[in-house]
Design a protein around this motif. Structure first.
Motif, PDB file in Angstrom:
ATOM      1  N   VAL A 119       0.960  -1.246  -0.030  1.00  0.00           N
ATOM      2  CA  VAL A 119      -0.077   0.025   0.065  1.00  0.00           C
ATOM      3  C   VAL A 119       1.123   1.370  -0.013  1.00  0.00           C
ATOM      4  N   SER A 120       0.701   2.014  -1.113  1.00  0.00           N
ATOM      5  CA  SER A 120       1.725   3.307  -1.307  1.00  0.00           C
ATOM      6  C   SER A 120       3.226   2.807  -1.222  1.00  0.00           C
ATOM      7  N   ARG A 121       3.856   3.303  -0.052  1.00  0.00           N
ATOM      8  CA  ARG A 121       5.339   2.718   0.036  1.00  0.00           C
ATOM      9  C   ARG A 121       5.526   1.824   0.907  1.00  0.00           C
ATOM     10  N   PHE A 122       4.588   1.122   1.383  1.00  0.00           N
ATOM     11  CA  PHE A 122       4.717   0.094   2.532  1.00  0.00           C
ATOM     12  C   PHE A 122       4.360  -1.124   1.948  1.00  0.00           C
ATOM     13  N   THR A 123       5.435  -2.301   2.281  1.00  0.00           N
ATOM     14  CA  THR A 123       5.144  -3.664   1.947  1.00  0.00           C
ATOM     15  C   THR A 123       5.219  -4.518   3.232  1.00  0.00           C
ATOM     16  N   HIS A 160       8.437 -12.714   8.665  1.00  0.00           N
ATOM     17  CA  HIS A 160       7.375 -11.865   8.618  1.00  0.00           C
ATOM     18  C   HIS A 160       8.120 -10.618   8.734  1.00  0.00           C
ATOM     19  N   TRP A 161       7.734  -9.389   7.919  1.00  0.00           N
ATOM     20  CA  TRP A 161       8.335  -8.031   8.212  1.00  0.00           C
ATOM     21  C   TRP A 161       7.465  -6.978   7.379  1.00  0.00           C
ATOM     22  N   LEU A 162       7.884  -5.788   7.752  1.00  0.00           N
ATOM     23  CA  LEU A 162       7.211  -4.480   7.114  1.00  0.00           C
ATOM     24  C   LEU A 162       8.180  -3.673   6.651  1.00  0.00           C
ATOM     25  N   GLN A 163       8.237  -3.255   5.514  1.00  0.00           N
ATOM     26  CA  GLN A 163       9.207  -2.323   4.669  1.00  0.00           C
ATOM     27  C   GLN A 163       8.615  -1.209   4.285  1.00  0.00           C
ATOM     28  N   ALA A 164       9.465  -0.212   4.391  1.00  0.00           N
ATOM     29  CA  ALA A 164       8.982   1.374   3.861  1.00  0.00           C
ATOM     30  C   ALA A 164      10.121   1.781   2.753  1.00  0.00           C
ATOM     31  N   GLN A 165       9.549   2.151   1.873  1.00  0.00           N
ATOM     32  CA  GLN A 165      10.282   2.865   0.499  1.00  0.00           C
ATOM     33  C   GLN A 165      10.715   4.197   0.970  1.00  0.00           C
ATOM     34  N   LEU A 166      11.754   4.733   1.256  1.00  0.00           N
ATOM     35  CA  LEU A 166      11.858   6.277   1.411  1.00  0.00           C
ATOM     36  C   LEU A 166      11.970   7.113   0.525  1.00  0.00           C
ATOM     37  N   LEU A 167      12.210   6.671  -0.892  1.00  0.00           N
ATOM     38  CA  LEU A 167      12.295   7.458  -1.855  1.00  0.00           C
ATOM     39  C   LEU A 167      11.326   7.372  -2.839  1.00  0.00           C
ATOM     40  N   PRO A 168      10.853   8.183  -3.866  1.00  0.00           N
ATOM     41  CA  PRO A 168       9.842   8.147  -4.871  1.00  0.00           C
ATOM     42  C   PRO A 168      10.421   6.783  -5.792  1.00  0.00           C
ATOM     43  N   GLU A 182      15.879   6.702  -9.792  1.00  0.00           N
ATOM     44  CA  GLU A 182      16.963   5.670 -10.477  1.00  0.00           C
ATOM     45  C   GLU A 182      17.548   4.742  -9.361  1.00  0.00           C
ATOM     46  N   GLU A 183      17.313   5.436  -8.028  1.00  0.00           N
ATOM     47  CA  GLU A 183      17.681   4.485  -6.895  1.00  0.00           C
ATOM     48  C   GLU A 183      16.682   4.404  -5.741  1.00  0.00           C
ATOM     49  N   ALA A 184      16.768   3.280  -4.870  1.00  0.00           N
ATOM     50  CA  ALA A 184      15.857   3.048  -3.934  1.00  0.00           C
ATOM     51  C   ALA A 184      16.604   3.164  -2.558  1.00  0.00           C
ATOM     52  N   LEU A 185      15.827   3.504  -1.737  1.00  0.00           N
ATOM     53  CA  LEU A 185      16.220   3.468  -0.211  1.00  0.00           C
ATOM     54  C   LEU A 185      15.291   2.900   0.595  1.00  0.00           C
ATOM     55  N   SER A 186      15.227   1.927   1.447  1.00  0.00           N
ATOM     56  CA  SER A 186      14.079   1.173   2.120  1.00  0.00           C
ATOM     57  C   SER A 186      14.655   1.050   3.363  1.00  0.00           C
ATOM     58  N   ALA A 197      17.359 -20.085  11.385  1.00  0.00           N
ATOM     59  CA  ALA A 197      17.987 -19.021  12.151  1.00  0.00           C
ATOM     60  C   ALA A 197      17.572 -17.386  11.771  1.00  0.00           C
ATOM     61  N   GLU A 198      16.675 -17.493  10.646  1.00  0.00           N
ATOM     62  CA  GLU A 198      16.122 -16.023  10.675  1.00  0.00           C
ATOM     63  C   GLU A 198      15.885 -15.342  11.912  1.00  0.00           C
ATOM     64  N   SER A 199      16.463 -14.086  12.059  1.00  0.00           N
ATOM     65  CA  SER A 199      16.404 -13.265  13.263  1.00  0.00           C
ATOM     66  C   SER A 199      15.442 -12.092  13.152  1.00  0.00           C
ATOM     67  N   TYR A 200      15.338 -11.511  14.142  1.00  0.00           N
ATOM     68  CA  TYR A 200      14.769 -10.304  14.008  1.00  0.00           C
ATOM     69  C   TYR A 200      15.588  -9.102  13.932  1.00  0.00           C
ATOM     70  N   ASN A 201      15.498  -8.229  12.714  1.00  0.00           N
ATOM     71  CA  ASN A 201      16.566  -7.296  12.431  1.00  0.00           C
ATOM     72  C   ASN A 201      15.825  -6.125  11.946  1.00  0.00           C
ATOM     73  N   VAL A 202      16.513  -4.952  11.871  1.00  0.00           N
ATOM     74  CA  VAL A 202      16.175  -3.676  11.356  1.00  0.00           C
ATOM     75  C   VAL A 202      17.178  -3.436  10.338  1.00  0.00           C
ATOM     76  N   GLU A 203      16.790  -3.285   8.925  1.00  0.00           N
ATOM     77  CA  GLU A 203      17.676  -3.238   7.811  1.00  0.00           C
ATOM     78  C   GLU A 203      17.251  -1.904   7.127  1.00  0.00           C
ATOM     79  N   ALA A 204      18.565  -1.189   6.682  1.00  0.00           N
ATOM     80  CA  ALA A 204      18.341  -0.268   5.678  1.00  0.00           C
ATOM     81  C   ALA A 204      19.073  -0.635   4.376  1.00  0.00           C
ATOM     82  N   MET A 205      18.493  -0.496   3.125  1.00  0.00           N
ATOM     83  CA  MET A 205      19.139  -1.160   1.911  1.00  0.00           C
ATOM     84  C   MET A 205      18.924   0.025   1.129  1.00  0.00           C
ATOM     85  N   TRP A 206      19.997   0.247   0.206  1.00  0.00           N
ATOM     86  CA  TRP A 206      20.205   1.174  -0.781  1.00  0.00           C
ATOM     87  C   TRP A 206      20.609   0.410  -2.100  1.00  0.00           C
TER      88      TRP A 206
END
Length: 376
Positions: free
Chosen positions: A117-121, A148-156, A160-164, A195-204
């Motif tokens: 929904v919008s920028r959220f997955t 199970h996770w929630l992701q937000a896209q921080l750029l439109p 040409e690049e993405a930051l999430s 071994a999946e762990s609970y994490n906070v991730e920033a990806m470019w």
């Protein structure tokens, strides 16, 4: 000891649950997000990923067919919803100095859903597991949500690049992210099944590069004494249109314990395309323990797609988690196999090889398996 190691490796096979195809770099797909909902790859396919599965992976794709879609196109989903699932069956044979074993295993039965929904997955899986023995077993003990996770896209999206930013339960991005948890570079670094762990991730990400920084908070559903806290980082760079090199690092230790319990891994990995039909995957990781001990994990795979949908491959991997300690996990594998994608939704694979361990007295332990993988 041989039997303990062999059973442990078999358990890893029977529990692994994520499927990805890093070899797709030979078709100029440098980033996992081209085909997968998950930024780290594997699991639920995007609609575009499903079309590529039909056009590039399958031996006999039908033109203008809905065969590769969810439930073969019989159910039309709204654009914001993505559903999928997968199952895997395995027949394995292994021969050690102590025993000969043949096992049939229901490796995986999982459903997966994502909503955007919008920028959220948001994404979640629900699957089958073997309940932990002991005590009274209830029906809920057979169910597990591995990711199970929630992701937000921080750029439109038109950039040409993405930051999430992503938070939840998943594997930190490290190395090749190969789906085979038997590889030394997965098992040896703590990325085995479950071994999946609970994490906070920033990806470019952009067309020719991707970078990830992950804060690891461990399994929040377990006592603090059993949690792993740390950080992981990965940088991947394109080498032309069809190859990639990357650098990874990870350091972590159990919550509340001293620095001597810290484990650090630093490595380099590469995806190399010699042509659209000939490819190689390589990863080397150095292991550093908080008490001064060191180790090495290394894995290589070379494949040849001699006709569309049919691959021959050879694999080699080596693990020594701690030099000078014969009781620490260690092995060396050589194997060859056949990978066959007859149609969308189906994958058949067979592999035979040998394994050497410090406990086998120089004897090569034969191992072989047949696998059927099906996804909705």
């Amino acid at each position: 000891m041989i039997r303990v190691l062999a059973i442990g490796l078999w358990l890893m096979i029977s529990s692994s649950d994520v499927y990805a195809f890093p070899e797709m770099v030979r078709h100029s797909y440098q980033n996992c997000t081209s085909c997968h909902v998950s930024p780290g790859g594997g699991g639920l396919l995007t609609p575009y990923g499903r079309s590529l599965s039909r056009e590039l992976l399958s031996q006999a794709p039908r033109e203008e067919s809905s065969e590769g879609e969810f439930l073969y196109g019989t159910v039309r989903l709204p654009e914001w919803l993505n559903l999928g699932g997968q199952g895997r069956l395995l027949q394995m044979v292994q021969d050690t100095t102590q025993a000969f074993e043949a096992r049939f295993v229901v490796m995986q039965v999982d459903l997966e859903a994502a909503a955007k929904v919008s920028r959220f997955t948001a994404l979640a899986t629900l699957g089958r597991q073997d309940p932990v023995s002991g005590g009274q077993v209830q029906w809920s003990d057979f169910l597990i949500s591995r990711r199970h996770w929630l992701q937000a896209q921080l750029l439109p999206e038109d950039r040409e690049e993405a930051l999430s930013l992503r938070a939840g339960r998943f594997y930190p991005v490290f190395g090749l992210m190969n789906p085979d948890h038997l590889w030394a570079t997965r098992f040896g670094l703590g990325f085995g099944p479950g071994a999946e762990s609970y994490n906070v991730e920033a990806m470019w990400t952009q067309a020719s590069a991707a970078g990830t920084l992950t804060a690891i908070t461990g399994r929040l559903d377990r006592p603090a004494s059993e949690r792993e806290w740390g950080v992981a980082a990965d940088l991947s760079l394109a080498l032309g249109d069809n190859s990639r090199i990357g650098f990874s690092g990870k350091t972590s230790k159990p919550y509340g314990q001293g620095e001597q319990s810290r484990k650090t891994a630093v490595g380099v990995h590469a995806l190399t395309s010699f042509s659209t039909h000939l490819y190689g995957l390589n990863e080397v990781d150095g292991l550093i323990h908080g008490d001064g001990g060191t180790g090495l994990a290394q894995a290589s795979k070379f494949g040849w797609e001699f006709t569309q949908g049919v691959h021959l491959y050879a694999v080699e991997d080596f693990l020594r988690t701690r030099w000078g300690d014969d009781l620490a996990p260690a092995f060396f594998d050589l194997a060859g196999g056949l990978l066959y994608y007859p149609r969308p939704h189906f994958e058949l694979s067979a592999q035979v090889g040998v394994q050497f361990t410090p406990y086998s007295a120089g004897r090569a332990n034969p191992v072989g398996w047949l696998q059927l993988h099906f996804w909705l």
